[in-house]
Design a protein around this motif. Structure first.
Motif, PDB file in Angstrom:
ATOM      1  N   LEU A 110     -94.843  65.860 -86.136  1.00 48.46           N
ATOM      2  CA  LEU A 110     -95.313  64.510 -85.864  1.00 48.46           C
ATOM      3  C   LEU A 110     -95.236  64.191 -84.371  1.00 48.46           C
ATOM      4  N   LEU A 111     -94.148  64.607 -83.731  1.00 46.86           N
ATOM      5  CA  LEU A 111     -94.011  64.384 -82.295  1.00 46.86           C
ATOM      6  C   LEU A 111     -95.017  65.218 -81.501  1.00 46.86           C
ATOM      7  N   GLN A 112     -95.277  66.432 -81.986  1.00 46.69           N
ATOM      8  CA  GLN A 112     -96.282  67.266 -81.328  1.00 46.69           C
ATOM      9  C   GLN A 112     -97.663  66.619 -81.443  1.00 46.69           C
ATOM     10  N   GLU A 113     -97.935  66.048 -82.613  1.00 44.41           N
ATOM     11  CA  GLU A 113     -99.215  65.362 -82.802  1.00 44.41           C
ATOM     12  C   GLU A 113     -99.308  64.153 -81.873  1.00 44.41           C
ATOM     13  N   LEU A 114     -98.208  63.431 -81.743  1.00 41.26           N
ATOM     14  CA  LEU A 114     -98.177  62.291 -80.837  1.00 41.26           C
ATOM     15  C   LEU A 114     -98.454  62.739 -79.401  1.00 41.26           C
ATOM     16  N   HIS A 115     -97.814  63.851 -79.015  1.00 38.04           N
ATOM     17  CA  HIS A 115     -98.026  64.379 -77.662  1.00 38.04           C
ATOM     18  C   HIS A 115     -99.483  64.772 -77.453  1.00 38.04           C
ATOM     19  N   THR A 116    -100.103  65.372 -78.473  1.00 40.04           N
ATOM     20  CA  THR A 116    -101.497  65.793 -78.371  1.00 40.04           C
ATOM     21  C   THR A 116    -102.431  64.596 -78.233  1.00 40.04           C
ATOM     22  N   THR A 117    -102.206  63.563 -79.082  1.00 37.47           N
ATOM     23  CA  THR A 117    -103.058  62.371 -79.010  1.00 37.47           C
ATOM     24  C   THR A 117    -102.897  61.658 -77.668  1.00 37.47           C
ATOM     25  N   MET A 118    -101.692  61.667 -77.127  1.00 38.53           N
ATOM     26  CA  MET A 118    -101.470  61.048 -75.816  1.00 38.53           C
ATOM     27  C   MET A 118    -102.261  61.785 -74.735  1.00 38.53           C
ATOM     28  N   LYS A 119    -102.191  63.135 -74.757  1.00 38.62           N
ATOM     29  CA  LYS A 119    -102.926  63.929 -73.778  1.00 38.62           C
ATOM     30  C   LYS A 119    -104.435  63.742 -73.943  1.00 38.62           C
ATOM     31  N   THR A 120    -104.896  63.675 -75.206  1.00 33.38           N
ATOM     32  CA  THR A 120    -106.323  63.465 -75.463  1.00 33.38           C
ATOM     33  C   THR A 120    -106.782  62.125 -74.909  1.00 33.38           C
ATOM     34  N   TYR A 121    -105.981  61.113 -75.156  1.00 35.01           N
ATOM     35  CA  TYR A 121    -106.327  59.786 -74.648  1.00 35.01           C
ATOM     36  C   TYR A 121    -106.384  59.784 -73.117  1.00 35.01           C
ATOM     37  N   LYS A 138    -115.239  57.149 -76.488  1.00 33.74           N
ATOM     38  CA  LYS A 138    -114.242  58.178 -76.798  1.00 33.74           C
ATOM     39  C   LYS A 138    -112.851  57.753 -76.336  1.00 33.74           C
ATOM     40  N   ALA A 139    -112.774  57.152 -75.155  1.00 34.04           N
ATOM     41  CA  ALA A 139    -111.480  56.732 -74.626  1.00 34.04           C
ATOM     42  C   ALA A 139    -110.846  55.663 -75.503  1.00 34.04           C
ATOM     43  N   LEU A 140    -111.651  54.711 -75.954  1.00 35.31           N
ATOM     44  CA  LEU A 140    -111.126  53.642 -76.813  1.00 35.31           C
ATOM     45  C   LEU A 140    -110.663  54.187 -78.167  1.00 35.31           C
ATOM     46  N   LYS A 141    -111.463  55.104 -78.727  1.00 35.00           N
ATOM     47  CA  LYS A 141    -111.049  55.726 -79.989  1.00 35.00           C
ATOM     48  C   LYS A 141    -109.760  56.523 -79.819  1.00 35.00           C
ATOM     49  N   ALA A 142    -109.674  57.260 -78.710  1.00 30.71           N
ATOM     50  CA  ALA A 142    -108.459  58.049 -78.454  1.00 30.71           C
ATOM     51  C   ALA A 142    -107.245  57.146 -78.275  1.00 30.71           C
ATOM     52  N   LYS A 143    -107.450  56.012 -77.620  1.00 30.61           N
ATOM     53  CA  LYS A 143    -106.346  55.064 -77.439  1.00 30.61           C
ATOM     54  C   LYS A 143    -105.879  54.524 -78.782  1.00 30.61           C
ATOM     55  N   THR A 144    -106.844  54.183 -79.641  1.00 27.59           N
ATOM     56  CA  THR A 144    -106.494  53.679 -80.978  1.00 27.59           C
ATOM     57  C   THR A 144    -105.705  54.726 -81.764  1.00 27.59           C
ATOM     58  N   GLU A 145    -106.176  55.973 -81.736  1.00 24.67           N
ATOM     59  CA  GLU A 145    -105.485  57.052 -82.450  1.00 24.67           C
ATOM     60  C   GLU A 145    -104.082  57.269 -81.891  1.00 24.67           C
ATOM     61  N   TYR A 146    -103.963  57.187 -80.581  1.00 26.48           N
ATOM     62  CA  TYR A 146    -102.643  57.349 -79.950  1.00 26.48           C
ATOM     63  C   TYR A 146    -101.682  56.246 -80.371  1.00 26.48           C
ATOM     64  N   GLN A 147    -102.169  54.997 -80.415  1.00 28.12           N
ATOM     65  CA  GLN A 147    -101.317  53.886 -80.841  1.00 28.12           C
ATOM     66  C   GLN A 147    -100.883  54.042 -82.290  1.00 28.12           C
ATOM     67  N   LEU A 148    -101.815  54.488 -83.151  1.00 27.46           N
ATOM     68  CA  LEU A 148    -101.467  54.689 -84.570  1.00 27.46           C
ATOM     69  C   LEU A 148    -100.426  55.795 -84.721  1.00 27.46           C
ATOM     70  N   CYS A 149    -100.606  56.897 -84.005  1.00 25.05           N
ATOM     71  CA  CYS A 149     -99.637  57.997 -84.068  1.00 25.05           C
ATOM     72  C   CYS A 149     -98.280  57.570 -83.529  1.00 25.05           C
ATOM     73  N   LEU A 150     -98.294  56.758 -82.490  1.00 21.46           N
ATOM     74  CA  LEU A 150     -97.039  56.280 -81.915  1.00 21.46           C
ATOM     75  C   LEU A 150     -96.270  55.429 -82.916  1.00 21.46           C
ATOM     76  N   GLU A 151     -96.989  54.520 -83.578  1.00 20.24           N
ATOM     77  CA  GLU A 151     -96.330  53.662 -84.563  1.00 20.24           C
ATOM     78  C   GLU A 151     -95.837  54.478 -85.757  1.00 20.24           C
ATOM     79  N   ALA A 152     -96.654  55.452 -86.183  1.00 19.19           N
ATOM     80  CA  ALA A 152     -96.241  56.309 -87.307  1.00 19.19           C
ATOM     81  C   ALA A 152     -94.994  57.110 -86.939  1.00 19.19           C
ATOM     82  N   SER A 153     -94.927  57.606 -85.720  1.00 13.19           N
ATOM     83  CA  SER A 153     -93.758  58.379 -85.271  1.00 13.19           C
ATOM     84  C   SER A 153     -92.506  57.513 -85.267  1.00 13.19           C
ATOM     85  N   ASN A 154     -92.618  56.325 -84.714  1.00 10.23           N
ATOM     86  CA  ASN A 154     -91.456  55.425 -84.681  1.00 10.23           C
ATOM     87  C   ASN A 154     -90.991  55.069 -86.088  1.00 10.23           C
ATOM     88  N   THR A 155     -91.961  54.801 -86.982  1.00  7.60           N
ATOM     89  CA  THR A 155     -91.606  54.445 -88.363  1.00  7.60           C
ATOM     90  C   THR A 155     -90.919  55.606 -89.076  1.00  7.60           C
TER      91      THR A 155
END
Length: 449
Positions: free
Chosen positions: A157-168, A227-244
């Protein structure tokens, strides 16, 4: 623990380069420290059982040497405990430690030798405690593997978060680059408009090429912006999922894992020691008060209270870590275009519908798994709480004592059934944790959308 357990390494150590996990290193270190603490905990449990086991083994031998030898034995135990005080620093956090303390004090008051007690102490109770040690080791090995799997899920999950952050971040950089190119083309058009007469602009070849280039770069900019806005949305969702997920793991899953380790632990130890209690009660009214006191301590064994003391003793290892912070580009003041908003809206509606259906499916599956878990736990506790520890009637006058092997009423079929239920309970418990992790992740994503 065995050599195999020592050779197993935490999956949290098998991550990528140090550069990629700097922001997660504290969580990784804390998870590794948890495994070390759990290893120490089960070693303390086994050490405590082994000490009680050794107590009864030696007690059976000393019963034949009468009260003077018993008094000497009790003093030796107290001295040994004093000498190894640092080594046994974790013992007081277990409620079963009080049982061992009382057994030592009780030994000082014993004055009679009895052949049946010697046989009972050195054979039946020792064998029962040995069974307990084997059960504790087997259960902990399985629970530890589950812990590794949960740690691996958190790592992914953290790796996925890191990937989405880099993508964004990459898409945001591309968006800025596209915007810069668009601005450059527009400035070129403006220069042409200033240098060429208006009536000749429509026929000017260079001006037409510039117009086409602006349209082309405007399209690229809008695509990059989307693409940037979609990536930002995905990053925020992954961040919240990781914290939860991390919060749920520290608040609920850790306690559930320790509960799995302790399931039946108190019952098994109580069953062994209650043999001694019932024997003492039938042997002499003079020591009935001491036997009642020990029985009270046995019934006071509380694995949940032991767990709480353990968590408090290792507060630094089990405290909930700080929430992960959102990281994004600072320049977010631009107005989103209407066509991009519509496309984002449609994308969010589709995502909302998908998440809603997934949540309904997970809720149904969680309810089914929970029912199976309750049924398995009830059956497993029935095995652990089997009332076969009463030995008080063997001291009845004129009654012939017939030696019985430990757990003689448990057939191989019942033993196999117990192990099958045990495996099923742990498997369903693990499944419950994974479903709850997915459920909480999807809930947080659903709420944020």
């Amino acid at each position: 623990m065995g050599e195999k357990d020592q050779d197993i390494k935490s999956p949290m150590k098998r991550v990528g380069s140090t550069r990629k996990i700097v922001m997660f290193s504290s969580i990784r270190q804390q998870l590794n420290e948890q495994l070390r603490c759990l290893d120490t905990r089960v070693e303390s449990q086994i050490g405590l059982i082994q000490e009680i086991q050794d107590f009864f083994r030696r007690r059976g031998e000393l019963e034949l040497d009468y009260s003077k030898s018993l008094e000497k034995f009790a003093r030796g135990l107290l001295l040994k405990h004093k000498e190894q005080k640092q080594k046994r620093d974790h013992w007081p956090i277990f409620s079963t430690f009080a049982c061992w303390q009382h057994l030592v004090k009780e030994t000082q008051s014993l004055s009679k030798d009895h052949a049946i007690l010697a046989d009972l102490y050195s054979i039946s109770i020792v064998a029962s405690l040995q069974t307990t040690i084997e059960d504790v080791q087997r259960i902990y090995k399985k629970v530890k593997l589950i812990g590794y799997e949960i740690h691996e899920d958190i790592q992914h999950l953290l790796q996925e978060l890191h990937t989405t952050m880099k993508t964004y971040q990459r898409y945001e950089s591309e968006c800025k680059s596209a915007k810069l190119k668009l601005v450059t083309a527009e400035s070129q058009r403006k220069k042409l408009e200033q240098t060429i007469a208006k009536e000749k602009l429509d026929r000017n070849k260079k001006y037409k090429l510039t117009e086409k280039e602006i349209v082309k770069r405007d399209t690229k900019y809008k695509d990059a912006r989307l693409k940037a806005l979609k990536a930002k949305t995905e990053y925020q969702l992954c961040l919240e999922a990781s914290n939860t997920t991390i919060h749920k793991y520290f608040v609920e899953d850790l306690c559930d894992l320790i509960d799995c380790m302790d399931l039946g632990f108190g019952s098994m130890i109580s069953k062994a020691i209650l043999m001694h209690v019932s024997a003492d009660q039938g042997r002499s009214r003079a020591i009935l008060q001491q036997a009642d006191n020990l029985s009270h301590l046995i019934h006071s064994i509380d694995c949940r209270a032991d767990k709480q003391k353990f968590l408090e003793h290792h507060h630094a290892a089990f405290i909930i870590p700080k929430r992960l912070e959102l990281q994004y580009q600072q320049d977010q003041t631009e107005i989103i275009e209407v066509d991009i908003k519509k496309e984002l809206h449609l994308d969010m509606e589709q995502r909302l519908e998908t998440l809603g259906q997934r949540l309904r499916d997970l809720r149904i599956e969680c309810d089914e798994v929970w029912k199976s878990l309750e049924t398995a736990e009830t059956k497993l506790l029935e095995h652990y709480n089997n009332k076969d520890n009463d030995t008080s009637d063997i001291f009845t006058e004129g009654k012939l004592y017939i030696h019985k092997t430990p757990n003689s009423n448990i057939t191989p079929k019942l033993k196999a059934e117990k192990q099958d239920i045990e495996d099923y309970y742990i498997m369903v418990s693990c499944r419950k944790h994974f479903l709850q992790i997915n459920y909480y992740c999807y809930c947080r994503k659903f709420e944020n959308i």
